[in-house]
Write a protein that holds these residues in place. Sequence first.
Motif, PDB file in Angstrom:
ATOM      1  N   GLU A  13     -29.849  19.850   3.878  1.00  0.00           N
ATOM      2  CA  GLU A  13     -29.359  21.081   3.282  1.00  0.00           C
ATOM      3  C   GLU A  13     -28.880  20.760   1.877  1.00  0.00           C
ATOM      4  OE1 GLU A  13     -26.416  22.597   5.925  1.00  0.00           O
ATOM      5  OE2 GLU A  13     -24.944  21.032   5.498  1.00  0.00           O
ATOM      6  N   THR A  25     -41.122  27.730  -5.251  1.00  0.00           N
ATOM      7  CA  THR A  25     -40.049  28.706  -5.061  1.00  0.00           C
ATOM      8  C   THR A  25     -39.053  28.517  -6.195  1.00  0.00           C
ATOM      9  OG1 THR A  25     -40.266  28.616  -2.652  1.00  0.00           O
ATOM     10  CG2 THR A  25     -38.189  29.479  -3.540  1.00  0.00           C
ATOM     11  N   SER A  53     -29.465  32.733  -5.145  1.00  0.00           N
ATOM     12  CA  SER A  53     -30.159  33.728  -4.311  1.00  0.00           C
ATOM     13  C   SER A  53     -30.292  33.210  -2.885  1.00  0.00           C
ATOM     14  CB  SER A  53     -31.547  34.024  -4.892  1.00  0.00           C
ATOM     15  OG  SER A  53     -32.324  32.832  -4.963  1.00  0.00           O
ATOM     16  N   THR A  54     -30.452  31.917  -2.759  1.00  0.00           N
ATOM     17  CA  THR A  54     -30.316  31.221  -1.480  1.00  0.00           C
ATOM     18  C   THR A  54     -29.135  30.267  -1.638  1.00  0.00           C
ATOM     19  OG1 THR A  54     -32.692  31.341  -1.059  1.00  0.00           O
ATOM     20  CG2 THR A  54     -31.436  29.709   0.195  1.00  0.00           C
ATOM     21  N   TRP A 111     -29.998  25.737   0.483  1.00  0.00           N
ATOM     22  CA  TRP A 111     -31.421  25.528   0.722  1.00  0.00           C
ATOM     23  C   TRP A 111     -31.589  24.522   1.857  1.00  0.00           C
ATOM     24  CZ3 TRP A 111     -34.787  28.426  -2.214  1.00  0.00           C
ATOM     25  CH2 TRP A 111     -34.255  29.029  -3.352  1.00  0.00           C
TER      26      TRP A 111
END
Length: 649
Positions: A487, A542, A567-568, A571
């Motif tokens: 992550e 992305t 936006s995320t 990840w």
Amino acid sequence: MTHEANVSERLRDLDEAAFAARYGADRFTVSVLANRLQYVVEHMCSGLLTNAFSLILRDWYDFAATVSGPPESGYPMSSVSNSLAVFFGTMADGLRNTVEEFGPGELAPGDLLICNDPYRTGTHVNDVLFIRPVFHDDRLVSFVSLRAHQLDMGGVVPAGFSATKRDVYETGLVLAPQLLYHNEKPVRSTFNLIFDNARFGALLLPDIKTIHQNLRLGERLIVESIERYGLPAFLGAIRYRCDVSAESMRDALETVPDGVYEGEEQIDCDGVDDSVDYRVRVRITKVGRDIEVDLGGTSPQARTSINASVLDTKTAVGMALKLLLDPATPFTSGTYRPIDIVLPPGTVASAVPPDGAVFLFWEGSGPVLLAIFRALADALGERAVAGDFGSLSIHNANGLLPDGTPWVTTAQCGGEHGPWGATRHGDADNYSVPYLANNLDPATEAIESDVPVVVLRKEYVADTGGAGTHRGGAAVMKDTLWLAPAEHWSSPLHTKSSSGFGVHGGRSGAAGATWLFDKESFDVAGNADLLGIDDSVYASSTPVAGVLDPETHVRDLDNGRYFYFASTPRWCTEPGAIFRYLTNGGGGWGDPRRRDPEAVRRDVRDGYVTVEGAASHYGVVVTGDPESDPEGVRVDHEATSRLRAGSMS
């Protein structure tokens, strides 16, 4: 009472009797002691650097040391280590705040006092300030301190590096002033408090023990100095170093024309959404040998942890003026005597708890320095310094190895190193740390030995450094391949425009961006080559952050749209994912058309500038193929003269 020299007197003009009366010894003795104090901080740092366990200390040099005087003198900070400026700039006030709150009368020989609260001591909670009082004949005469980044101090994100945390309760464990050691013995309750909240205790514990021992070393060296030269000379040496810094800064300010100057720098957004951008605005009033820096027009504090504290901003102001005007003399607490700072509470540069969360403090304080560079650029003329790559675009990842062992990266695999801006002295460095930092670049082998990642690429990108008589540093592209599930928190906070602004007629550097390629979009194992750098590769990526073409995902500041870094917020990747970071480019200095054509030829040969960029940015016609025959590249001087004559007419 704090001792301050008469500002109308020059230190060099003092006769021997006046000097000895002021500083407690002759010039030679005070000079020897002043230099020995510098030796003390560097010796403490060498001991920590070579014996640290955690990668953030061992590979990043993420710590600093200082020597300060006693409470009755106002805690003057006379000596700082050759390491992180963002640390030692806050340590004078941080030490004073910590000792005063705890009570100087409560301290005893063998004590080690700690505090990590950003609002008391600056920076963030991982940066613990370790303070050891120095006694001589039962009198508190000095302090040695180390601020050292601890790999983790709890909070919602392992290792802490994230721009998405919303308040002080999410950032991590806050330690008010308290003893870690008393009479050389560990204070069990404090150790328990830390290790009940912090991850990676197996690394923290030996690091803390190493810090303790190096502070003991610093104390011993100071006591030996006092016993050899006497206490009056020792205290005089502390005053002398601070007085030298104050006089030097005043002299430097005198070279700046009197006037009012304004500058501004941006932060793209915070970690809530991209609806708010943040502006750091400075209004500088310079009169004679004094200066006021007013940040009253700065945006309100951010909603997530990109803010700086008051002490971080004070550091940025001092370092900006030091780097621009007075880089050759020591940085001490005396540096600030001719500087007044106006800073209202509750801005992105002066956040207050609990909602003004501070963690990525350099993202809030770095723009302060750049805004000052911008504000003074015209006043300084050829002495102006161009902007650097600005944001660290820091990357923080963690996960578990197959055997269940946890791992974490800290500031190794993002855009943490990049270019500086050019100056009158020459082209800029291409690979360093932001102006406010001064640390090491972790070795690729060290990164790959500690975490499941392969550093595929660290290289410069052509035509990204600001054009100028002296060229700005080239942007750095870094690709990292992740071998295990992980992550990630990614925090590129300055991609909407270039931080690498040009000065004295120089051009700005390119703006950066960040992309993620999963295994489906590019499988390293199935390709003979690395992930390419041509524009066609980005369509399958992305976007993480940057102003990009919505379809091709190529950088396009003119017509692209901004892709929001959070936006995320987190990840999550499978093995085979690649993160690509591209830093901003550094700014250029001077008119590009006045750059020596031979220097442009070398830039083309070395890959900093393309053949097309040489013509369009510098007016230099270069022939040959730098890829197949770099040494065969030549300047067409006749065509260059015609091109430059046409562009300058």
